[in-house]
Design an enzyme around this catalytic site. Structure first.
Site, PDB file in Angstrom:
ATOM      1  CG  ASP A 451      39.955  35.114  37.866  1.00 41.62           C
ATOM      2  OD1 ASP A 451      39.635  34.190  37.085  1.00 41.62           O
ATOM      3  OD2 ASP A 451      39.931  34.988  39.102  1.00 41.62           O
ATOM      4  CG  ASP A 519      41.618  28.515  42.179  1.00 41.18           C
ATOM      5  OD1 ASP A 519      42.600  29.196  41.831  1.00 41.18           O
ATOM      6  OD2 ASP A 519      40.456  28.961  42.197  1.00 41.18           O
TER       7      ASP A 519
END
Ligand code: DGJ
Length: 703
Positions: A451, A519
């Site tokens: 990430d 997300d």
């Protein structure tokens, strides 16, 4: 008679013309009059035909159509090469420096008439693809002063002149990534760019140009995609007379850097594709190229994964994750990914980044027991990391405040309470490799979610001898670390994430197996996200989760089947707090996961047809077909119902064998290929909102 084979380069010495032959298309360029000029990009023409084509016309007082326009003379477009020599001269003037052909690889060298600079234009074509790869190499051939470089593009492309052009690209934001945009390309320059240090959600480094007449099925389409995960720029320029150039490169806005005597420097790669088959064929060709020539392990089947972020946020510990893992396994997950919150003092986003050891209260015996349990349950184990970042509240920052990107006498802007580590510094890159290597050596970890959650600001390195290289070297070292980890731990697979889909590009996909595009798992939003994603990137790389309802991102409730059916268009994952899912939902989820496992070889390795694009209305239909046309899956999602007479539930399938018959085993029906393709398939969507179906058709009898 064709005088060429796919994946070859031909040269006509008389005119100085080269033609690169892809699978079905050709690309032509010519070295003459002090430069390398574009002459052809389209259907395959013979060498003689391309050699007979004229050079690009000038547009009024402007030189157009160079393969790498530098500065100097009557060049007023975006410069693809900006250099300054020791005495302040900035213009370049070329003489031929030779060329070399090796199979499908062509290198054309230009030498500056006076200064010690060579530029090499590289091209590569392959027999199985119409994608052309291009990159630029700079070489300082002297011994004196360094050459200052402010810009060097991977490539400049020329699209045939036409009265109208249209541009397609994706724009978005965190949680709304990959929104397909189409707009007329007007006179002037239009730039897609990232100045954030990472690829970025707002735009993604590719674009498509057509003549405002292309559709999914028809029309000439030119597209380019840049393989770079740092700062980048793609500029399209259109003149009033309808000439279009597209230049693409890395590092815009970064300080100039110095090419040292004897040094060779290579740009990132930019790939281009011409297709005569509309947006659909364009996507299929990009997908095939990415699978065949970009991804590290494209032949593998992507496992159904579970990710803890949506369901747990930072609230993870061994007991809770063991419980979650049991449910995930019951539902059919094959890979269990523990997201953020597992390390150091990390219980929210304020602290801990940089201190990569298990949280002593949450995982008192380390990660070993949880990993063993996940493996015992028959799943692989994955772990979230964010190696390029540090919280000021961490031991790492306390010990090495100089390891972050920073500038003297300037604030260090914190975003999400974190700073960016300077991976250009060799000791920082080595530190990152070392702890990751140890983590993977000491623990049976099978998968990393890599990430990166903030933009790069104050992107300086005060001690650097050449600060202009910092961000480029950061990205190069990022690539090197991942490549090294993959080589040293061949079992490990990688997911690329940057606050959702902020680091998806051909550079990252060369070393990542899949991405985390967003997300946002709300299927209503996902339909558009997936459609934008699918323009260039294949479904095998597109992590797609069926998560909680209501969606924690949008608050919208959605049916379980609908959530799964939408997510089945990619590499299926599960998310949310599965422990709280009622028993009937769990049973249904397990059934749906099993359905996906039966069709995933088609989704992940087949050809995609967008039968009804999301942009058209709120019903979307996609189809995936095996290479031998023996098997296909159709996924149809209707978000909300409309009067039946305008909600046509019949779609014509593509890519089948019209002379074959196809059986849907679950429904027990057999249908003719010709009927499916020409009269269509009645989808049989159930009534109501959020209706969806899966058709899985196999040649009957099997061939
Ligand atoms: C941002 C990612 O997009 C999420 O999926 C999650 O991994 C968080 N970071 C963790 O901090």
């Amino acid at each position: 008679m064709a005088d060429h084979g796919p994946g070859t380069v031909r040269h006509d010495a008389g005119t100085g013309t080269w033609v690169l032959y892809g699978r079905t298309t050709a690309y032509g360029l010519r070295l003459t009059a002090g430069s390398v000029w574009h002459v052809w990009w389209g259907p395959a023409l013979t060498l003689d035909q391309v050699a007979g084509l004229p050079l690009p016309p000038r547009d009024h007082d402007d030189i157009l159509g160079e393969e790498l326009p530098g500065e100097g003379g009557e060049r007023f477009g975006p410069p693809s090469l900006q250099v300054a020599f020791g005495d302040g001269t900035r213009a370049v003037e070329w003489v031929p420096g030779g060329h070399h052909i090796d199979g499908g690889h062509l290198r054309v060298t230009l030498a500056d008439r006076h200064y010690p600079l060579h530029v090499e234009l590289h091209y590569r074509v392959r027999p199985d693809s119409d994608v052309i790869e291009r990159w630029t190499v700079l070489r300082h051939t002297g011994a004196g002063a360094p050459v200052s470089v402010s810009a060097v593009d991977a490539a400049s492309w020329t699209v045939p002149a036409h009265p109208v052009h249209r541009l397609s690209y994706v724009g978005g934001e965190t949680k709304v990534e990959f929104q397909l945009q189409r707009m007329n390309l007007d006179t002037g320059e239009f730039t897609l760019t990232s100045r954030r240090g990472v690829t970025r959600q707002e735009v993604n480094p590719w674009l498509i140009v057509d003549r405002a007449d292309a559709s999914e099925e028809h029309g000439q389409v030119w597209s380019v995609a840049l393989a770079w995960s740092g700062n980048w720029r793609i500029t399209t320029r259109r003149t009033l007379a309808g000439h279009v150039t597209i230049s693409a490169g890395s590092g815009p806005g970064e300080p100039a850097w110095r090419l040292q005597p004897g040094e060779t420097w290579q740009s990132p790669m930019c790939a281009g594709l011409y297709s005569a088959g509309g947006f659909g064929a364009t996507s299929r060709q990009w997908h095939a190229y990415v699978r065949a020539h970009v991804l590290p392990a494209a032949d593998e089947v992507r496992p159904v994964f579970y990710n803890s972020w949506e369901g747990c946020g930072f609230d993870v510990d061994e007991a809770g994750q063991r419980r979650m893992a049991r449910v995930a396994a019951e539902l059919g997950a094959e890979l269990y990914v523990l997201d953020d919150g597992w390390f150091s003092t990390r219980t929210d986003d304020r602290a801990g980044l940089g201190d990569w050891w298990p949280h002593p209260d949450r995982f008192p015996d380390g990660l070993g027991p949880l990993i063993a349990e996940v493996h015992r349950l028959g799943m692989r184990f994955g772990l979230w990391v964010e190696p390029e970042m540090v919280n000021p509240d961490s031991r790492l920052y306390h010990d090495h405040p100089d390891w972050t990107l920073h500038m003297p006498h300037r604030h260090r802007t914190e975003i999400r309470h974190q700073l960016v580590l300077n991976f250009a510094r060799p000791e920082v890159a080595e530190w990152a490799y070392t702890w990751l290597d140890k983590l993977l050596t000491d623990n049976a970890i099978d998968f990393l979610k890599w990430d990166s959650n903030r933009a790069f600001t104050e992107a300086g390195w005060p001690e650097s001898a050449d600060p202009g290289r910092t961000l480029t070297d950061h990205t190069r070292n990022l690539y090197r670390i991942i490549d090294r980890l993959r080589a040293d731990h061949p079992r490990v697979r990688i997911e690329t994430c940057a606050s959702g889909g902020g680091r998806v590009d051909l550079g990252m996909l060369r070393r990542a197996d899949q991405s985390w595009p967003s997300d946002n798992t709300d299927p209503a939003d996902r339909m558009a996200i997936q459609e934008g994603y699918s323009q260039i990137y294949p479904a095998i790389t597109m992590g797609a989760c069926a998560g909680d309802s209501p969606s924690p991102v949008t608050g919208r409730a959605s049916a379980l089947t609908f959530r799964f059916h939408v997510a089945m268009a990619g590499a299926l994952g599960l998310s949310g707090d599965l422990r709280a899912w009622p028993e009937p939902d769990r049973r249904e989820a397990a059934r749906l996961t099993a359905t996906y496992r039966r069709i995933r070889h088609l989704v992940q390795h087949g050809d995609l047809y967008r039968l009804r694009p999301a942009a058209l209305d709120r019903m979307t239909v996609v189809q995936y077909v095996s290479a031998d046309a023996a098997e296909t899956v159709v996924l149809a999602w209707r978000l909300f119902t409309r009067p039946r007479e305008i909600d046509v539930p019949i779609v014509c399938l593509r890519g089948l064998d019209p002379s074959a018959r196809y059986r849907d085993g679950e429904r027990g029906v057999v249908l003719d290929g010709a009927v499916l393709m020409h009269a269509g398939l009645d989808l049989g969507l159930p009534p109501g909102d959020q209706a969806s179906v899966v058709w899985h058709l196999r040649r009957d009898p099997p061939g």
